[in-house]
Design an enzyme around this catalytic site. Structure first.
Site, PDB file in Angstrom:
ATOM      1  N   PHE A 182       1.799  -5.932  -0.224  1.00 36.50           N
ATOM      2  CA  PHE A 182       2.537  -7.090   0.302  1.00 36.50           C
ATOM      3  C   PHE A 182       4.024  -6.824   0.453  1.00 36.50           C
ATOM      4  O   PHE A 182       4.713  -7.509   1.210  1.00 36.50           O
ATOM      5  CB  PHE A 182       2.309  -8.314  -0.599  1.00 36.50           C
ATOM      6  CG  PHE A 182       3.183  -8.360  -1.822  1.00 36.50           C
ATOM      7  CD1 PHE A 182       2.861  -7.645  -2.963  1.00 36.50           C
ATOM      8  CD2 PHE A 182       4.338  -9.123  -1.834  1.00 36.50           C
ATOM      9  CE1 PHE A 182       3.678  -7.687  -4.090  1.00 36.50           C
ATOM     10  CE2 PHE A 182       5.168  -9.174  -2.956  1.00 36.50           C
ATOM     11  CZ  PHE A 182       4.831  -8.448  -4.089  1.00 36.50           C
ATOM     12  N   LYS A 183       4.529  -5.835  -0.274  1.00 41.52           N
ATOM     13  CA  LYS A 183       5.976  -5.598  -0.235  1.00 41.52           C
ATOM     14  C   LYS A 183       6.475  -5.218   1.158  1.00 41.52           C
ATOM     15  O   LYS A 183       7.647  -5.413   1.465  1.00 41.52           O
ATOM     16  CB  LYS A 183       6.360  -4.547  -1.265  1.00 41.52           C
ATOM     17  CG  LYS A 183       6.126  -5.063  -2.683  1.00 41.52           C
ATOM     18  CD  LYS A 183       6.760  -4.195  -3.736  1.00 41.52           C
ATOM     19  CE  LYS A 183       6.653  -4.834  -5.111  1.00 41.52           C
ATOM     20  NZ  LYS A 183       5.289  -4.733  -5.691  1.00 41.52           N
ATOM     21  N   ASP A 184       5.580  -4.697   2.003  1.00 39.83           N
ATOM     22  CA  ASP A 184       5.995  -4.375   3.371  1.00 39.83           C
ATOM     23  C   ASP A 184       6.532  -5.603   4.111  1.00 39.83           C
ATOM     24  O   ASP A 184       7.397  -5.477   4.973  1.00 39.83           O
ATOM     25  CB  ASP A 184       4.803  -3.826   4.171  1.00 39.83           C
ATOM     26  CG  ASP A 184       4.409  -2.423   3.724  1.00 39.83           C
ATOM     27  OD1 ASP A 184       5.290  -1.645   3.327  1.00 39.83           O
ATOM     28  OD2 ASP A 184       3.197  -2.114   3.789  1.00 39.83           O
TER      29      ASP A 184
END
Ligand SMILES: *Cc1c(COP(=O)(O)O)cnc(C)c1O
Length: 472
Positions: free
Chosen positions: A112-114
């Site tokens: 999810f950090k993208d």
């Protein structure tokens, strides 16, 4: 929108002034002076918006000093089906009546950090170009932050990335993903220690203001405000996709440094109808302990377990200060008092106080998951729904089960794809999780990184040797 420090020692500053920074100059975290309110009519009007349009609506309320057209352009270039795999960007999958999976892991590094980091890459490039200067990003990662940062910044002009990771404590896929990058502006440094040692090194270097200025050191750790702001968007997107009328939903969030669930808290403060925000931890349960008892007790390195959901293996949560700031009524004096105790005694206990009663008022609840819990959850979900989730997402799904309420949809945040944690998936199901196309052969690529002890001086020397003093 102006920004201040949780510790009260920073004059109000605009978004582009705080964008490239890490900690506030007084050691606190940067927060918006107030949360913009989204009323029900505005929210209803957002139903049909696509992801970039929704992101622009939300982010423009936090970004006062970037030309709206430029911001729109940055957002449009960031949230594309090419980068995130589908036009929805963050699709919602119904697992069973009342239970949903918010898919956040289809970006370049499968976590999810993208979603925040890809935006940050484009924002940084824009702002550095505007100021005509360079930035040397220093970060710490337990796996996912680092690769997301490197894939967001690789090849970007004026940016170098120095990324510290705990030697031997990431999954083979995570290691391969980071260490196989050969871009000239990417430096991987494997530290002899745990993630928190890496984080402490970053803090020590950042605390040397002369070094920081001289080498134009910046950060992309989860304390970066723009990352938190970017994450607010998908809470709105998920609510718009799932909620009937104006009814509330609940979210369950696998948590480590408290960045993801903090974005949910902010969405709720902005007026998004959220019933519960459930914080899920693994065996490293510093946050679960706080939400159950009011006791925040930072763990030592020896008490920090290496688990099969390694991106949640933290001993203290770097974004937590922003939440506690809201808990104490946004009073810097009260915050300073608690953080003084944290420094002196390694923790504080606000159980039974007025501040702690605000926790429930903010909708927070929590739970903890163990290795056995996540293995069983992965297996069950696969057997019952044919869906394979990773270990972190499984922690969330497990904890969510004890917080479901009749008539309130529970949305579990998927934080990574199972292919990143193949060993654990094999153990749970006997299956080999397939990496998406384009990732085959990753583990065979040559890996390039530097080993280093826990030594601030050595780290400074390494950085200084690779970047000339900033021209300003
Ligand atoms: C970073 C990460 C988390 C924890 O998120 P926080 O914002 O630090 O709370 C959970 N799962 C995965 C896969 C991650 O990469």
């Amino acid at each position: 929108m102006q920004y201040v420090s949780t510790r009260g020692g920073m004059p109000p500053a605009g978004f582009s002034e705080i964008l490239l920074g890490g900690l506030a100059p007084d050691g606190g975290l940067v927060v918006p002076q107030s949360y913009p309110r989204i009323d029900a009519a505005t929210l209803a009007g957002w139903r049909e918006l696509d992801y970039p349009s929704l992101a622009f609506e939300i982010l423009s309320r936090y970004v006062g000093d970037i030309d709206p057209q430029a911001l729109r352009d940055i957002v449009d270039r960031t949230y594309t089906p090419e980068v995130f795999g589908s036009p929805e960007i963050t699709p919602v999958q119904r697992l069973e009546p009342g239970l949903f999976l918010l898919r956040l892991s289809n970006g370049p590094t499968l976590a999810f950090k993208d979603l925040a980091m890809q935006l940050l890459g484009n924002l940084f490039e824009y702002q550095l170009g505007r100021e005509g200067r360079e930035l040397n990003i220093l970060g710490a990662t337990s796996g996912d932050t680092g690769s997301a940062a490197e894939y967001a910044m690789r090849g970007k002009r004026g940016v170098r990335v120095f990324m510290l990771s705990p030697d031997g404590r990431m999954s083979a896929f995570q290691r391969a993903q980071m260490y196989s990058l050969t871009d000239e502006n990417i430096f991987n440094i494997a530290i002899d220690g745990v993630f928190d040692d890496c984080q402490d090194l970053v803090k020590a270097v950042s605390a040397d203001l002369e070094f920081k200025r001289r080498y134009s050191i910046g950060t992309v750790n989860s304390i970066n405000w723009a990352r938190v702001a970017a994450q607010v968007v998908y809470y709105f997107k998920a609510w718009l996709a799932v909620a009937e009328g104006e009814r509330p939903v609940s979210f369950c969030v696998p948590s480590g440094n408290f960045g993801n669930v903090l974005a949910g808290h902010i969405a709720r403060m902005m007026g998004l109808p959220i019933a519960r925000l459930v914080v899920a931890t693994n065996e490293n349960d510093v946050l679960d302990e706080f939400f159950r008892t009011g006791r925040y007790r930072v763990r030592s390195a020896a008490e920090t377990y290496s688990t099969s959901s390694p991106s949640m293996d933290i001993s203290k949560a770097s974004n937590f200060e922003r939440f506690v700031f809201d808990l104490v009524g946004r009073d810097p004096q009260k915050l300073l008092e608690l953080w003084g105790r944290l420094d002196a005694e390694g923790g504080f206990d606000i159980g039974g106080t007025e501040a702690f009663s605000a926790v429930a008022g903010f909708g927070f609840a929590s739970g903890r998951s163990t290795h056995a819990d996540r293995m069983r959850t992965i297996r069950d979900l696969h057997e019952r729904h044919g869906v394979l989730v990773d270990t972190h997402t499984a922690d969330g799904l497990f904890v969510a089960q004890s917080h479901r309420e009749e008539g309130v949809p529970m949305i579990c945040l998927e934080t990574a794809l199972p292919a990143k944690f193949a060993d654990a998936i094999r153990e749970a199901t006997g299956l080999e999780p397939e990496p998406p196309v384009g990732f085959a052969g990753l583990k065979e690529r040559v890996q390039r990184y530097t080993r280093m002890p826990r030594d601030v001086k050595a780290l400074k020397r390494y950085i200084a040797a690779r970047c000339g003093p900033s021209s300003r």
